[in-house]
Design a protein around this motif. Structure first.
Motif, mmCIF file in Angstrom:
data_model
loop_
_atom_site.group_PDB
_atom_site.id
_atom_site.type_symbol
_atom_site.label_atom_id
_atom_site.label_comp_id
_atom_site.label_asym_id
_atom_site.label_seq_id
_atom_site.Cartn_x
_atom_site.Cartn_y
_atom_site.Cartn_z
ATOM 1 N N ALA A 54 0.876 -1.170 0.000
ATOM 2 C CA ALA A 54 0.000 0.000 0.000
ATOM 3 C C ALA A 54 0.912 1.220 0.000
ATOM 4 O O ALA A 54 1.945 1.221 0.661
ATOM 5 C CB ALA A 54 -0.911 -0.010 1.221
ATOM 6 N N ILE A 55 0.533 2.222 -0.775
ATOM 7 C CA ILE A 55 1.425 3.350 -1.008
ATOM 8 C C ILE A 55 0.733 4.671 -0.698
ATOM 9 O O ILE A 55 -0.377 4.929 -1.173
ATOM 10 C CB ILE A 55 1.894 3.375 -2.491
ATOM 11 N N LEU A 56 1.425 5.509 0.083
ATOM 12 C CA LEU A 56 0.943 6.858 0.370
ATOM 13 C C LEU A 56 1.691 7.818 -0.560
ATOM 14 O O LEU A 56 2.842 8.151 -0.323
ATOM 15 C CB LEU A 56 1.229 7.213 1.835
ATOM 16 N N PRO A 57 1.037 8.257 -1.668
ATOM 17 C CA PRO A 57 1.706 9.143 -2.620
ATOM 18 C C PRO A 57 1.461 10.610 -2.285
ATOM 19 O O PRO A 57 0.319 11.043 -2.168
ATOM 20 C CB PRO A 57 1.048 8.775 -3.955
ATOM 21 N N VAL A 58 2.553 11.372 -2.146
ATOM 22 C CA VAL A 58 2.437 12.781 -1.766
ATOM 23 C C VAL A 58 3.251 13.655 -2.721
ATOM 24 O O VAL A 58 4.433 13.417 -2.944
ATOM 25 C CB VAL A 58 2.908 13.011 -0.307
ATOM 26 N N GLU A 59 2.567 14.651 -3.286
ATOM 27 C CA GLU A 59 3.222 15.611 -4.181
ATOM 28 C C GLU A 59 4.093 16.581 -3.373
ATOM 29 O O GLU A 59 3.916 16.732 -2.167
ATOM 30 C CB GLU A 59 2.158 16.426 -4.939
ATOM 31 N N ALA A 60 4.972 17.301 -4.075
ATOM 32 C CA ALA A 60 5.858 18.277 -3.434
ATOM 33 C C ALA A 60 5.071 19.342 -2.669
ATOM 34 O O ALA A 60 5.514 19.823 -1.627
ATOM 35 C CB ALA A 60 6.766 18.926 -4.480
ATOM 36 N N ASP A 61 3.875 19.695 -3.161
ATOM 37 C CA ASP A 61 3.078 20.736 -2.487
ATOM 38 C C ASP A 61 2.242 20.183 -1.329
ATOM 39 O O ASP A 61 1.473 20.909 -0.714
ATOM 40 C CB ASP A 61 2.166 21.453 -3.503
ATOM 41 N N GLY A 62 2.391 18.889 -1.053
ATOM 42 C CA GLY A 62 1.664 18.297 0.072
ATOM 43 C C GLY A 62 0.352 17.627 -0.310
ATOM 44 O O GLY A 62 -0.309 17.035 0.542
ATOM 45 N N THR A 63 -0.033 17.699 -1.590
ATOM 46 C CA THR A 63 -1.253 17.012 -2.031
ATOM 47 C C THR A 63 -1.064 15.502 -1.898
ATOM 48 O O THR A 63 -0.047 14.957 -2.320
ATOM 49 C CB THR A 63 -1.581 17.349 -3.501
ATOM 50 N N VAL A 64 -2.052 14.861 -1.288
ATOM 51 C CA VAL A 64 -2.024 13.406 -1.119
ATOM 52 C C VAL A 64 -3.016 12.800 -2.111
ATOM 53 O O VAL A 64 -4.144 13.284 -2.241
ATOM 54 C CB VAL A 64 -2.422 13.010 0.323
ATOM 55 N N TYR A 65 -2.586 11.756 -2.830
ATOM 56 C CA TYR A 65 -3.483 11.093 -3.771
ATOM 57 C C TYR A 65 -4.140 9.883 -3.120
ATOM 58 O O TYR A 65 -3.481 8.900 -2.793
ATOM 59 C CB TYR A 65 -2.736 10.646 -5.025
ATOM 60 N N LEU A 66 -5.448 9.997 -2.933
ATOM 61 C CA LEU A 66 -6.238 8.855 -2.486
ATOM 62 C C LEU A 66 -7.054 8.368 -3.671
ATOM 63 O O LEU A 66 -7.178 9.064 -4.682
ATOM 64 C CB LEU A 66 -7.166 9.252 -1.336
ATOM 65 N N ILE A 67 -7.604 7.180 -3.536
ATOM 66 C CA ILE A 67 -8.507 6.675 -4.569
ATOM 67 C C ILE A 67 -9.848 6.352 -3.928
ATOM 68 O O ILE A 67 -9.931 6.053 -2.738
ATOM 69 C CB ILE A 67 -7.943 5.425 -5.293
ATOM 70 N N ARG A 68 -10.895 6.485 -4.749
ATOM 71 C CA ARG A 68 -12.248 6.149 -4.304
ATOM 72 C C ARG A 68 -12.616 4.866 -5.040
ATOM 73 O O ARG A 68 -12.511 4.794 -6.258
ATOM 74 C CB ARG A 68 -13.183 7.295 -4.687
ATOM 75 N N GLN A 69 -12.972 3.842 -4.268
ATOM 76 C CA GLN A 69 -13.221 2.534 -4.862
ATOM 77 C C GLN A 69 -14.377 1.838 -4.152
ATOM 78 O O GLN A 69 -14.482 1.882 -2.931
ATOM 79 C CB GLN A 69 -11.932 1.693 -4.733
ATOM 80 N N TYR A 70 -15.246 1.186 -4.942
ATOM 81 C CA TYR A 70 -16.349 0.413 -4.372
ATOM 82 C C TYR A 70 -15.799 -0.912 -3.876
ATOM 83 O O TYR A 70 -15.081 -1.604 -4.604
ATOM 84 C CB TYR A 70 -17.447 0.164 -5.412
ATOM 85 N N ARG A 71 -16.101 -1.257 -2.638
ATOM 86 C CA ARG A 71 -15.655 -2.517 -2.053
ATOM 87 C C ARG A 71 -16.867 -3.391 -1.797
ATOM 88 O O ARG A 71 -17.685 -3.107 -0.923
ATOM 89 C CB ARG A 71 -14.886 -2.263 -0.754
ATOM 90 N N TYR A 72 -16.988 -4.446 -2.593
ATOM 91 C CA TYR A 72 -18.157 -5.324 -2.549
ATOM 92 C C TYR A 72 -18.408 -5.898 -1.151
ATOM 93 O O TYR A 72 -19.548 -5.943 -0.691
ATOM 94 C CB TYR A 72 -17.998 -6.465 -3.561
ATOM 95 N N ALA A 73 -17.339 -6.342 -0.474
ATOM 96 C CA ALA A 73 -17.489 -6.997 0.833
ATOM 97 C C ALA A 73 -18.228 -6.123 1.842
ATOM 98 O O ALA A 73 -19.007 -6.628 2.649
ATOM 99 C CB ALA A 73 -16.130 -7.411 1.394
#
Length: 183
Positions: free
Chosen positions: A50-69
């Protein structure tokens, strides 16, 4: 020496109840300290990154995903299963490109954790990714993911409002808030 009791459980037998494409279910008979016998249900699961991606300006990229369970769409950090024989870091680079379209110039392991050690063997390796550059790989055809950039300063609010209910994402974001001054 008698003060420190041996709390390990002794395996008597293991029975594979189900073999699936991403997990197996085992029903084990064990002897617990004191000699009593009981059953342990174990989900065998490959490791994941699992990866926490952070841009130089501090923006964090999350993803929105449907989880069936759980029957809901949730916010998560990018993640994925390690393929047999695949290096953890290479897997993290691949997943980041597949899920958010970026390659991490810098990838740092920030921890390893079990999400549900009471019944599941899945080890999760957490990474902090920076120096991001656009690099898209073909996404898995069974995943429908929307990118959700989170501006600096919004992470604490997401956590405080209970918007982060995924374990790996909660762990990574709280790590980030605790240690971002040092990065």
């Amino acid at each position: 020496s008698g003060f420190f009791m041996d709390t390990r459980e002794k395996t008597i037998s293991k029975t594979l109840a189900y073999r699936g494409s991403i997990l197996n279910l085992r029903i084990d008979k064990v002897e617990i300290p004191g000699g009593r016998k009981t059953i342990r249900e174990v989900v065998e699961h490959s490791p994941a990154v699992a990866i926490l991606p952070v841009e130089a300006d501090g923006t964090v990229y999350l993803i929105r995903q449907y989880r069936y369970a759980i029957g809901d769409e949730i916010l998560e950090i990018p993640a994925g299963l390690v393929e047999p024989g695949e290096d953890f870091e290479r897997c993290a680079e691949r997943e980041l490109q597949e899920e958010i379209g970026y390659f991490p110039g810098t990838l740092r392991e920030i921890g390893r954790m079990y999400n549900s050690p009471g019944f599941c063997t899945e080890m999760l390796i957490l990474y902090f990714a920076t120096d991001l550059r656009p690099s898209k790989l073909q996404a898995d055809d069974d995943e429908f993911i929307r990118l959700q950039p989170v501006p600096p300063g919004e992470i604490r609010k997401l956590l405080e409002e209970g918007k982060i209910i995924d374990g790996k994402t909660f762990a990574a974001l709280t790590w980030y808030l605790a240690f971002q001054e040092e990065n």
